[in-house]
Design a protein around this motif. Sequence first.
Motif, PDB file in Angstrom:
ATOM      1  N   ASP A  79      26.740   3.986  69.110  1.00 18.28           N
ATOM      2  CA  ASP A  79      25.336   4.399  69.033  1.00 18.28           C
ATOM      3  C   ASP A  79      24.567   3.998  70.292  1.00 18.28           C
ATOM      4  O   ASP A  79      23.787   4.786  70.838  1.00 18.28           O
ATOM      5  N   ALA A  80      24.780   2.764  70.740  1.00 19.94           N
ATOM      6  CA  ALA A  80      24.100   2.293  71.951  1.00 19.94           C
ATOM      7  C   ALA A  80      24.550   3.106  73.163  1.00 19.94           C
ATOM      8  O   ALA A  80      23.744   3.433  74.045  1.00 19.94           O
ATOM      9  N   GLY A  81      25.833   3.444  73.198  1.00 22.44           N
ATOM     10  CA  GLY A  81      26.341   4.261  74.296  1.00 22.44           C
ATOM     11  C   GLY A  81      25.690   5.629  74.324  1.00 22.44           C
ATOM     12  O   GLY A  81      25.334   6.137  75.394  1.00 22.44           O
ATOM     13  N   TYR A  82      25.512   6.224  73.153  1.00 21.10           N
ATOM     14  CA  TYR A  82      24.878   7.547  73.099  1.00 21.10           C
ATOM     15  C   TYR A  82      23.434   7.470  73.589  1.00 21.10           C
ATOM     16  O   TYR A  82      22.943   8.398  74.245  1.00 21.10           O
ATOM     17  N   ALA A  83      22.765   6.374  73.279  1.00 21.70           N
ATOM     18  CA  ALA A  83      21.383   6.195  73.735  1.00 21.70           C
ATOM     19  C   ALA A  83      21.325   6.151  75.264  1.00 21.70           C
ATOM     20  O   ALA A  83      20.432   6.748  75.883  1.00 21.70           O
ATOM     21  N   LEU A  84      22.283   5.462  75.883  1.00 20.47           N
ATOM     22  CA  LEU A  84      22.306   5.406  77.347  1.00 20.47           C
ATOM     23  C   LEU A  84      22.713   6.750  77.946  1.00 20.47           C
ATOM     24  O   LEU A  84      22.214   7.141  79.010  1.00 20.47           O
ATOM     25  N   LEU A  85      23.611   7.461  77.273  1.00 23.89           N
ATOM     26  CA  LEU A  85      23.969   8.806  77.730  1.00 23.89           C
ATOM     27  C   LEU A  85      22.742   9.710  77.691  1.00 23.89           C
ATOM     28  O   LEU A  85      22.509  10.509  78.614  1.00 23.89           O
ATOM     29  N   PHE A  86      21.960   9.574  76.650  1.00 24.75           N
ATOM     30  CA  PHE A  86      20.719  10.337  76.516  1.00 24.75           C
ATOM     31  C   PHE A  86      19.799  10.094  77.711  1.00 24.75           C
ATOM     32  O   PHE A  86      19.300  11.043  78.336  1.00 24.75           O
ATOM     33  N   VAL A  87      19.598   8.832  78.048  1.00 27.57           N
ATOM     34  CA  VAL A  87      18.717   8.501  79.172  1.00 27.57           C
ATOM     35  C   VAL A  87      19.281   9.057  80.477  1.00 27.57           C
ATOM     36  O   VAL A  87      18.548   9.618  81.305  1.00 27.57           O
ATOM     37  N   THR A  88      20.592   8.919  80.654  1.00 25.27           N
ATOM     38  CA  THR A  88      21.234   9.418  81.873  1.00 25.27           C
ATOM     39  C   THR A  88      21.012  10.916  82.050  1.00 25.27           C
ATOM     40  O   THR A  88      20.725  11.388  83.158  1.00 25.27           O
ATOM     41  N   LEU A  89      21.115  11.660  80.957  1.00 25.01           N
ATOM     42  CA  LEU A  89      21.074  13.117  81.049  1.00 25.01           C
ATOM     43  C   LEU A  89      19.670  13.710  81.089  1.00 25.01           C
ATOM     44  O   LEU A  89      19.505  14.854  81.509  1.00 25.01           O
ATOM     45  N   ILE A  90      18.670  12.960  80.671  1.00 26.57           N
ATOM     46  CA  ILE A  90      17.316  13.529  80.725  1.00 26.57           C
ATOM     47  C   ILE A  90      16.669  13.321  82.090  1.00 26.57           C
ATOM     48  O   ILE A  90      15.661  13.962  82.399  1.00 26.57           O
ATOM     49  N   ILE A  91      17.247  12.449  82.911  1.00 28.07           N
ATOM     50  CA  ILE A  91      16.635  12.155  84.210  1.00 28.07           C
ATOM     51  C   ILE A  91      16.591  13.399  85.094  1.00 28.07           C
ATOM     52  O   ILE A  91      15.544  13.728  85.668  1.00 28.07           O
ATOM     53  N   GLY A  92      17.718  14.098  85.210  1.00 31.38           N
ATOM     54  CA  GLY A  92      17.765  15.295  86.046  1.00 31.38           C
ATOM     55  C   GLY A  92      16.756  16.355  85.639  1.00 31.38           C
ATOM     56  O   GLY A  92      15.950  16.811  86.466  1.00 31.38           O
ATOM     57  N   PRO A  93      16.759  16.783  84.369  1.00 23.42           N
ATOM     58  CA  PRO A  93      15.778  17.779  83.930  1.00 23.42           C
ATOM     59  C   PRO A  93      14.328  17.323  84.098  1.00 23.42           C
ATOM     60  O   PRO A  93      13.460  18.126  84.454  1.00 23.42           O
ATOM     61  N   LEU A  94      14.059  16.043  83.842  1.00 23.33           N
ATOM     62  CA  LEU A  94      12.691  15.543  83.999  1.00 23.33           C
ATOM     63  C   LEU A  94      12.216  15.667  85.446  1.00 23.33           C
ATOM     64  O   LEU A  94      11.067  16.041  85.709  1.00 23.33           O
TER      65      LEU A  94
END
Length: 227
Positions: free
Chosen positions: A42-57
Motif C-alpha cells: 500500500d505504501a509503495g502504491y502511494a509513492l508510485l502515485f506521487v511519482t506518476l502525477i509529477i509529470g502531468p502536473l
Amino acid sequence: MKNNIVARHLFIGSIAIFLTFVFWLAHFEWHDEMRLWRAFGDAGYALLFVTLIIGPLIKLSSRFTFLLTWRREIGIWFAVLAVTHGLLIAHGWANWDVAKFFGYEFIPQLGRIARIEPGFGLANTLGFVAFLWIVILAFTSSDRAMRWLGASPWKWIHTGSHIVFYLVAIHTSYFLFIHYTESFHKSVPPQSTFVIPFILMSAIVLGLQITSYIKTVKSKNRRIPQK
C-alpha cells in the motif's frame, strides 16, 4: 552534492517508512504476516502515485516544476517498498514455491496439484512482470546509468513506469475487489482500508494523464499553421 543526495533519500525514506507504518496500523485486523506485506504494498502504491502525477502536473502548470527534482528519490523508494512487498510474499506466503505463487496447490481430495483461484495466477503474473520492470527502473535511476545507456534508450525504459502503474493497478484491483471477498471454500480477512485511497489515487493518475495529454495535443495543434 553527495551529501545532498543522501539527505534527500533519508527524507523520502523516512516518509516511506512512516507510510508503511500507517498502513500497518490500518490493517490491525489482518494476520501479522499479511499485515506486513500489505502495508509495504500500500505504501509503495502511494509513492508510485506521487511519482506518476509529477509529470502531468508540470505539463498542466509550471508551478509544479520544483517537484521534478524529487521524482527520482520517490521512484527509488517506491521500488524499495514494492520489491520488499514481493519478497515478503514469495518468502513468507509462497515459501518460494513457484506453483503456489501462480495459484496451484496440492489438493488432498484430488491427490494432485490443481489451480485454486482462477484469477490468482494472472494477477500474480502481472505483479511479477511489474516487479521485474521495477527492479530495472530502480537500477537505472541514476545519472551514470543515463550516460551509459544514452538518453533515448534510458527514456524508453523509464517511460515504462506508466506500464508499471497499469500492471500494479490491475494486480491490486484483483486482490482488493475479487480475491479477498466472500467465498464458499475459504475465510477472508476484513475489507482492506486501502480500497478508498486506491480508487482515489488511481482515478487521479488517470485523470491527470488524460488532462495533460489533451493539453499537449491542443498546444501542438495551435502551433501547426493552418492551410
